[in-house]
Write an enzyme that holds these catalytic residues in place. Structure first.
Site, PDB file in Angstrom:
ATOM      1  N   ASP A 159      69.934  42.430  49.914  1.00  0.00           N
ATOM      2  CA  ASP A 159      69.432  41.475  48.882  1.00  0.00           C
ATOM      3  C   ASP A 159      69.187  42.241  47.743  1.00  0.00           C
ATOM      4  OD1 ASP A 159      67.379  40.147  47.758  1.00  0.00           O
ATOM      5  OD2 ASP A 159      66.006  41.588  47.339  1.00  0.00           O
ATOM      6  N   LYS A 160      69.194  41.604  46.676  1.00  0.00           N
ATOM      7  CA  LYS A 160      69.572  42.847  45.233  1.00  0.00           C
ATOM      8  C   LYS A 160      68.390  43.551  45.100  1.00  0.00           C
ATOM      9  CE  LYS A 160      70.475  41.111  40.673  1.00  0.00           C
ATOM     10  NZ  LYS A 160      69.197  42.202  40.493  1.00  0.00           N
ATOM     11  N   THR A 161      67.469  42.305  44.307  1.00  0.00           N
ATOM     12  CA  THR A 161      66.347  43.270  43.817  1.00  0.00           C
ATOM     13  C   THR A 161      65.542  44.034  44.405  1.00  0.00           C
ATOM     14  OG1 THR A 161      66.415  41.531  42.387  1.00  0.00           O
ATOM     15  CG2 THR A 161      64.476  42.376  42.207  1.00  0.00           C
ATOM     16  N   ASP A 219      63.068  36.478  51.805  1.00  0.00           N
ATOM     17  CA  ASP A 219      63.535  37.403  52.897  1.00  0.00           C
ATOM     18  C   ASP A 219      63.590  37.216  54.203  1.00  0.00           C
ATOM     19  OD1 ASP A 219      65.464  38.170  50.679  1.00  0.00           O
ATOM     20  OD2 ASP A 219      64.077  40.155  50.722  1.00  0.00           O
ATOM     21  N   LYS A 238      68.857  31.023  52.066  1.00  0.00           N
ATOM     22  CA  LYS A 238      69.074  32.514  52.354  1.00  0.00           C
ATOM     23  C   LYS A 238      69.718  32.351  53.829  1.00  0.00           C
ATOM     24  CE  LYS A 238      67.541  35.790  48.838  1.00  0.00           C
ATOM     25  NZ  LYS A 238      67.112  37.334  48.667  1.00  0.00           N
ATOM     26  N   GLY A 240      69.461  35.894  44.445  1.00  0.00           N
ATOM     27  CA  GLY A 240      69.154  34.764  43.359  1.00  0.00           C
ATOM     28  C   GLY A 240      69.944  34.227  41.958  1.00  0.00           C
ATOM     29  N   ASP A 299      63.508  42.723  51.167  1.00  0.00           N
ATOM     30  CA  ASP A 299      61.672  42.926  50.936  1.00  0.00           C
ATOM     31  C   ASP A 299      61.014  41.755  50.642  1.00  0.00           C
ATOM     32  OD1 ASP A 299      62.749  42.721  48.286  1.00  0.00           O
ATOM     33  OD2 ASP A 299      61.355  44.295  47.216  1.00  0.00           O
TER      34      ASP A 299
END
Length: 670
Positions: free
Chosen positions: A340-342, A538, A515, A488, A534
């Site tokens: 996941d990015k953020t 997710d 996802k 996203g 996190d």
């Protein structure tokens, strides 16, 4: 149990010394037959041997009964059968008046077996010492603050949520709590593996068991007892060590077959030497006893549990919590990892990436300093990112917000506006700088700085990439793992982050409910997939992945869904846990290979295959080799190490910025 084995060993050893002195074979070797011979010496010898057999051998005899009741004959069965055969044969020889007894072999065998078990159990306990260390982190008493301001010492066990405590410098934090007053640095290394003390102040959480640094703190208790972070860590480690291991199933199967082979081999050895070679029943019995002793699958039975105990302890003391043992073992086969990015690869905080100067009267530092003075009045994430980009403390007068467009005020005697591109265009300013177009194309947020009505410069911001992310991705790729980011966020931002840290693939603009399906699509390529995230959104993807990894800063939902929890929000820990999974499996295979290879050679040697060349193993020597094999497995397990991980920079520090970005600092106006 360790104390029991130690006591039985010393008693058995004390009885073994006179047994050796009274044994006819030992007397003959030393030429002391006449000196040590007296009437009834055989019965004294039998009595001392009976003490050693029943007292020293009791753990093995009791183990035989337990294994037979469970219909799972194993190590204890082999030892008990071996010592019982030797004892019964020797007593029979005494009854018929023969001196061909095994009493001294029996006594030394039991003494060595007890010593071996004592050493082995200490080795096993050594692998699990981390749990004791974790439990010892919590102090017994603490300082309770009463409403009138008085302080009294109370037992930690008596604390309840909401209690206010005083934590003095150098003391341990007694429970999970929130800082009410004071600032200090806390050492959380035993809980997170992070050696650098963490600076904390009001409203920050502190973990029970961490060590307070130089400042006194007043805290409000949030969790106590089994609800604390430390208790959950201990519980997870216990569950992981007790959970079934697929590799252990292989070891157990091999141990069962070895037991059958040893019992059958012992019987065949007696038949061969007694009936076919004419060596005599005593010689045959000694070979059979040695076969059963040396074939004890102790090393095989402990080969995997020792490594499991060691790896889970290492992981727990470095902030890597294993919730599902099977998934952890499967992690070694990971071929692709989805981030996941953020909050995982980025901090979820805006930071300055670029500063453009249009009016050469000013420098980059000036542009940021003027903008930061305006933005100190705002709580917007972009405003916070600009303020964090300078150490200037310029005051602002006549501050006013420009609804939906920005803000303005007077700084250093100049009229300053920090506004959006839309405001600039509406005001009639031309933005024909190609750098602005490039920054916008990269998905960055750009704000403009107007000074005294003129376009002075622009500041580009983006979600701050974790400084350690690039190294973590490089480490994972070096392990042959494909690194994928799923977010996203819009495709432009995602591609920029991917370029900064060297990702292999980007999946952008994914809705939360999509996802898990995206993870399934990656699995459909034939890849073993790990997922790291996190957030609540997710959780389904973490559950869908072959291995779900939650960062500890995430939500409870994500953590409960994951197989592995990383206490620190550090991508390097992802590489560390996968490396540990591979190293753990390697140690398991090494131990299994040693244990099975050892028995493949030792059993024929014990049966007398090398007798024609003068090589014979006695039961006592067989016990030495059997115990040594187990100790070797224990030592090998202790050699398991966690690859050294880079420390995570403190968020908000000079290191925690977008990769490749230069941090501006305030300077004086030209």
């Amino acid at each position: 149990m360790i104390a029991d084995y130690r006591k039985r060993f010393w008693v058995s050893l004390a009885a073994t010394l006179p047994i050796l002195a009274l044994s006819p074979m030992i007397q003959a070797w030393l030429g002391l037959e006449a000196a040590l011979d007296f009437p009834g010496d055989r019965f004294v010898l039998a009595g001392l041997a009976s003490l050693v057999y029943f007292y020293g051998g009791w753990p093995f005899l009791a183990g035989l009964w337990r294994e037979l009741r469970a219909a799972a004959p194993g190590m204890m069965t082999l030892i008990a059968v071996a010592i019982t055969a030797a004892y019964a044969y020797s007593v029979g020889m005494v009854v018929i008046g023969s001196e061909a007894t095994f009493f001294w072999e029996l006594a030394t065998l039991i003494a060595i077996m007890l010593l071996g078990h004592w050493i082995e159990m200490k080795s096993v306990m050594g692998a699990g010492k981390a749990l004791e260390k974790l439990a010892s982190l919590m102090p017994d008493t603490t300082h309770l603050l009463a409403e009138d301001g008085s302080v009294r010492d109370v037992a930690v066990a008596d604390l309840s949520g909401g209690d206010r405590l005083l934590i003095k410098p150098g003391e341990k934090v007694p429970a999970d709590a929130v800082i009410v007053r004071g600032q200090s640095s806390l050492n959380e290394s035993m809980l997170t593996g992070e050696s650098k003390p963490v600076n904390k102040g009001p409203d920050d959480t502190v973990i029970g068991g961490s060590i307070n640094g130089e400042g006194a703190l007043t805290v409000s208790v949030a969790h106590t007892g089994d609800d604390t972070f430390l208790s959950s860590v201990i519980r997870l480690v216990e569950e992981a060590q007790a959970s079934k291991s697929k590799t252990q199933d292989l070891a157990n199967t091999a141990a069962r077959w070895l037991t059958v082979i040893a019992l059958g081999g012992g019987a065949a050895t007696v038949a061969f030497w007694a009936l076919l070679t004419g060596q005599g029943f005593g010689f045959a019995m000694e070979r059979a006893v040695t076969v059963m002793v040396i074939a004890c699958p102790h090393a095989l039975g402990l080969a995997v549990p020792l490594v499991v105990a060691r790896s889970t302890a290492i992981a727990a003391t470095n902030g890597l919590l294993i919730r599902d043992r099977t998934a952890f073992e499967a992690a070694r086969r990971t071929q692709a990892i989805v981030f996941d990015k953020t909050g995982t690869l980025t901090l979820g905080q805006f930071g300055i990436t670029d500063t453009l100067v249009f009016d050469m009267t000013y420098g980059e530092r000036d542009i940021v300093a003027y903008a930061a003075a305006i933005e100190t009045q705002s709580e917007h994430p972009i405003a916070k990112g600009i303020v964090a980009g300078t150490d200037a403390a310029w005051a602002v007068d006549d501050f006013r917000a420009i609804p939906g467009k920005g803000a303005q005020g007077v700084v250093q005697g100049r009229q300053v506006k920090v506004v959006s591109p839309g405001y600039v265009r509406d005001a009639g300013h031309q933005i024909d700088d190609l750098r602005f177009e490039a920054l916008s194309a990269a998905g960055k947020t750009v704000v403009f700085v107007l000074i005294d009505g003129a376009l002075a410069g622009a500041i580009a911001l983006a979600d701050m990439v974790r400084p350690e992310a690039a190294q973590a991705i490089a480490d994972l790729q070096a392990m042959g793992i494909r690194c994928i980011m799923m977010t996203g966020d819009n495709a432009q931002v995602a591609r920029w982050v991917a370029r900064e840290i060297g990702l292999d693939e980007v999946i952008a603009e994914v809705l939360p409910q999509e996802k898990a399906a995206k993870v399934q699509e990656i699995q459909a390529r034939g890849l073993v997939v790990a997922m790291t995230g996190d957030g609540v959104n997710d959780a389904p993807a973490l559950a869908q992945a072959d291995v779900g990894i939650a960062v500890g800063a995430g939500t409870d939902v994500a953590i409960e869904t994951a197989d592995i929890v990383l206490v620190r929000s550090n991508p390097n820990d992802v590489a560390a846990i996968l490396h540990l999974a591979r190293a753990t499996y390697g140690k398991m295979i090494q131990n299994l290979a040693w244990a099975t290879g050892y028995n493949a050679f030792a059993i024929p040697a014990a049966a007398g295959v090398f007798f024609p060349w003068g090589l014979i193993l006695s039961p006592a020597l067989g016990a030495v080799f059997m115990s040594a094999s187990t100790v070797i497995c224990a030592v090998n397990a202790q050699l398991l190490k966690l690859r050294k991980r880079p420390s995570a920079p403190v968020e908000g520090s000079a290191d925690a910025r977008p990769v490749g970005a230069q941090r501006p600092a305030a300077g004086s106006s030209s």
